[in-house]
Design an enzyme around this catalytic site. Structure first.
Site, PDB file in Angstrom:
ATOM      1  N   SER A 139       0.874  -1.179   0.000  1.00 20.97           N
ATOM      2  CA  SER A 139       0.000   0.000   0.000  1.00 20.97           C
ATOM      3  C   SER A 139       0.911   1.229   0.000  1.00 20.97           C
ATOM      4  CB  SER A 139      -0.838  -0.031   1.291  1.00 20.97           C
ATOM      5  OG  SER A 139      -1.357   1.237   1.594  1.00 20.97           O
ATOM      6  N   TYR A 152      -1.911  -1.494  10.623  1.00 18.25           N
ATOM      7  CA  TYR A 152      -2.089  -1.812   9.199  1.00 18.25           C
ATOM      8  C   TYR A 152      -0.922  -1.255   8.381  1.00 18.25           C
ATOM      9  CZ  TYR A 152      -3.807  -1.586   4.413  1.00 18.25           C
ATOM     10  OH  TYR A 152      -3.913  -1.704   3.055  1.00 18.25           O
TER      11      TYR A 152
HETATM   12  N1  LIG Z   1      -8.713  -0.401  -1.229  1.00 18.98           N
HETATM   13  C1  LIG Z   1      -7.709   0.340  -0.832  1.00 18.98           C
HETATM   14  O1  LIG Z   1      -7.884   1.563  -0.613  1.00 18.98           O
HETATM   15  C2  LIG Z   1      -6.335  -0.248  -0.687  1.00 18.98           C
HETATM   16  C3  LIG Z   1      -5.233   0.621  -0.661  1.00 18.98           C
HETATM   17  C4  LIG Z   1      -3.960   0.080  -0.520  1.00 18.98           C
HETATM   18  C5  LIG Z   1      -3.790  -1.283  -0.419  1.00 18.98           C
HETATM   19  N2  LIG Z   1      -4.859  -2.112  -0.436  1.00 18.98           N
HETATM   20  C6  LIG Z   1      -4.617  -3.553  -0.304  1.00 18.98           C
HETATM   21  O2  LIG Z   1      -5.171  -4.215  -1.423  1.00 18.98           O
HETATM   22  C7  LIG Z   1      -5.472  -5.568  -1.061  1.00 18.98           C
HETATM   23  C8  LIG Z   1      -6.864  -5.903  -1.550  1.00 18.98           C
HETATM   24  O3  LIG Z   1      -7.806  -5.134  -0.835  1.00 18.98           O
HETATM   25  P1  LIG Z   1      -9.112  -4.507  -1.500  1.00 18.98           P
HETATM   26  O4  LIG Z   1      -8.990  -3.044  -1.424  1.00 18.98           O
HETATM   27  O5  LIG Z   1      -9.363  -5.115  -2.803  1.00 18.98           O
HETATM   28  O6  LIG Z   1     -10.208  -4.916  -0.405  1.00 18.98           O
HETATM   29  P2  LIG Z   1     -11.462  -5.920  -0.446  1.00 18.98           P
HETATM   30  O7  LIG Z   1     -12.398  -5.521  -1.535  1.00 18.98           O
HETATM   31  O8  LIG Z   1     -11.964  -5.959   0.947  1.00 18.98           O
HETATM   32  O9  LIG Z   1     -10.819  -7.324  -0.838  1.00 18.98           O
HETATM   33  C9  LIG Z   1     -10.111  -8.122   0.074  1.00 18.98           C
HETATM   34  C10 LIG Z   1     -10.012  -9.524  -0.466  1.00 18.98           C
HETATM   35  O10 LIG Z   1      -9.303 -10.326   0.498  1.00 18.98           O
HETATM   36  C11 LIG Z   1     -10.121 -11.441   0.856  1.00 18.98           C
HETATM   37  N3  LIG Z   1      -9.919 -11.771   2.261  1.00 18.98           N
HETATM   38  C12 LIG Z   1     -10.241 -11.006   3.332  1.00 18.98           C
HETATM   39  N4  LIG Z   1      -9.942 -11.661   4.464  1.00 18.98           N
HETATM   40  C13 LIG Z   1      -9.421 -12.853   4.090  1.00 18.98           C
HETATM   41  C14 LIG Z   1      -8.940 -13.972   4.808  1.00 18.98           C
HETATM   42  N5  LIG Z   1      -8.932 -13.986   6.135  1.00 18.98           N
HETATM   43  N6  LIG Z   1      -8.474 -15.039   4.110  1.00 18.98           N
HETATM   44  C15 LIG Z   1      -8.494 -15.041   2.760  1.00 18.98           C
HETATM   45  N7  LIG Z   1      -8.937 -14.008   2.025  1.00 18.98           N
HETATM   46  C16 LIG Z   1      -9.400 -12.927   2.680  1.00 18.98           C
HETATM   47  C17 LIG Z   1     -11.558 -10.994   0.579  1.00 18.98           C
HETATM   48  O11 LIG Z   1     -12.399 -12.075   0.278  1.00 18.98           O
HETATM   49  P3  LIG Z   1     -13.491 -12.748   1.251  1.00 18.98           P
HETATM   50  O12 LIG Z   1     -14.104 -11.638   2.045  1.00 18.98           O
HETATM   51  O13 LIG Z   1     -14.445 -13.381   0.294  1.00 18.98           O
HETATM   52  O14 LIG Z   1     -12.719 -13.700   2.039  1.00 18.98           O
HETATM   53  C18 LIG Z   1     -11.354 -10.174  -0.689  1.00 18.98           C
HETATM   54  O15 LIG Z   1     -11.302 -11.002  -1.805  1.00 18.98           O
HETATM   55  C19 LIG Z   1      -5.284  -5.660   0.449  1.00 18.98           C
HETATM   56  O16 LIG Z   1      -4.040  -6.255   0.728  1.00 18.98           O
HETATM   57  C20 LIG Z   1      -5.287  -4.208   0.897  1.00 18.98           C
HETATM   58  O17 LIG Z   1      -4.544  -4.026   2.066  1.00 18.98           O
HETATM   59  C21 LIG Z   1      -6.136  -1.619  -0.575  1.00 18.98           C
END
Ligand SMILES: NC(=O)c1ccc[n+]([C@@H]2O[C@H](COP(=O)([O-])OP(=O)(O)OC[C@H]3O[C@@H](n4cnc5c(N)ncnc54)[C@H](OP(=O)(O)O)[C@@H]3O)[C@@H](O)[C@H]2O)c1
Length: 253
Positions: A139, A152
């Site tokens: 991130s 985080y």
């Molecule tokens: N969105 C942002 O602003 C942002 C910014 C910087 C970095 N990121 C990073 O990007 C990555 C993806 O996040 P996102 O933004 O796409 O959020 P998201 O829409 O909440 O997606 C998270 C994914 O991880 C899965 N997940 C959650 N808990 C899990 C567990 N215990 N075991 C296995 N899978 C799990 C969820 O699936 P299920 O719920 O179906 O398990 C979902 O597919 C993360 O690493 C996050 O830290 C996000």
């Protein structure tokens, strides 16, 4: 043996967008997340739309030992992972002292331990084949401390540091390791982290497109978005003060 791109957290958000991006480039995909019904639906959708092979595994990666379990399931199914995308992750927003410790413990296992172990296990196979690629999702939070989202951001600093070291260690053996550092992106992330969505968030599809393109080009730290790249250049102290102000504002009352 058929080759697959394995993406953790592929049911929604950035992981889902990355799965579709890889499939659009005719790569078979393995999808990992916790919700079986959603995984089945995504696997079907991708297979039909892009005419690639899909497989899925239900695995809660926020438990100790889960990464090993997943690795063994993939091996048992006879699937070869040529690209590993460690994307699954979540955040916890608030004052560290007030966030339930169990929640942050699960987050630390998911964001760091499972990511580290999956990288290690699949890397061992890639080294035997003398080829393979790993993309770890950190991130922009990896670049400075983050008041009101402290643990985080620290997990994401771990991801960046670990992945950069892994890249240098394994470059001579033909293994490519890169880190994706998105800024605010439209996904379930804010809701799960307990904060309001950012008004400047990028679409997940755009982040996935940039990630795919830059990873293929050989970029090792990928920061999607001009302003995110610009912000990275600011002094750490300034960035942390800004994060403190911003996260406080995004905290749900
Ligand atoms: N969105 C942002 O602003 C942002 C910014 C910087 C970095 N990121 C990073 O990007 C990555 C993806 O996040 P996102 O933004 O796409 O959020 P998201 O829409 O909440 O997606 C998270 C994914 O991880 C899965 N997940 C959650 N808990 C899990 C567990 N215990 N075991 C296995 N899978 C799990 C969820 O699936 P299920 O719920 O179906 O398990 C979902 O597919 C993360 O690493 C996050 O830290 C996000």
């Amino acid at each position: 043996m058929m080759e697959y791109v394995m993406i953790t957290g592929a049911s929604t958000g950035i992981g889902y967008a990355l799965a579709k991006e890889y499939a659009a480039h005719k790569k078979n995909v393995i999808l990992v997340a916790t919700r079986e019904e959603r995984l089945m639906q995504v696997a079907k959708e991708i297979k039909e739309e892009y005419q690639v092979e899909t497989a899925w595994f239900v695995q809660d990666l926020s438990e100790i030992g889960a990464a090993k379990e997943l690795y063994e399931k993939v091996k048992k199914a006879g699937l070869m992972v040529s690209v590993l995308v460690n994307n699954a992750g979540f955040g916890c927003v608030g004052e560290c002292a007030t966030i339930p410790y169990e929640k942050e413990e699960q987050m630390m296992i998911l964001n760091m331990i499972s990511l580290q172990e999956l990288s290690k296990f699949f890397l061992q196979d890639m080294l035997k084949r003398k080829t393979g690629r790993i993309l770890n999702v950190a991130s922009t939070g990896a670049f400075q401390p983050g008041p009101f989202i402290a643990t985080y951001y620290a997990t994401k600093s771990f991801v960046l540091s670990f992945s950069e070291a892994l890249r240098l260690e394994n470059e001579p053996y033909g293994i490519v390791v890169a880190t994706l550092c998105p800024g605010a992106t439209v996904s379930n992330f804010p809701a799960r982290a307990g904060k309001k969505p950012s008004k400047t968030a990028m679409p997940a599809e755009k982040v996935a497109k940039i990630a795919y393109r830059e990873f293929e080009k050989g970029k090792h730290v990928i920061v999607p978005g001009f302003f995110n790249r610009l912000a990275r250049r600011l002094p750490k102290g300034v960035k942390s003060r800004y994060v403190s102000w911003m996260q406080r504002g995004l905290m749900k009352k």
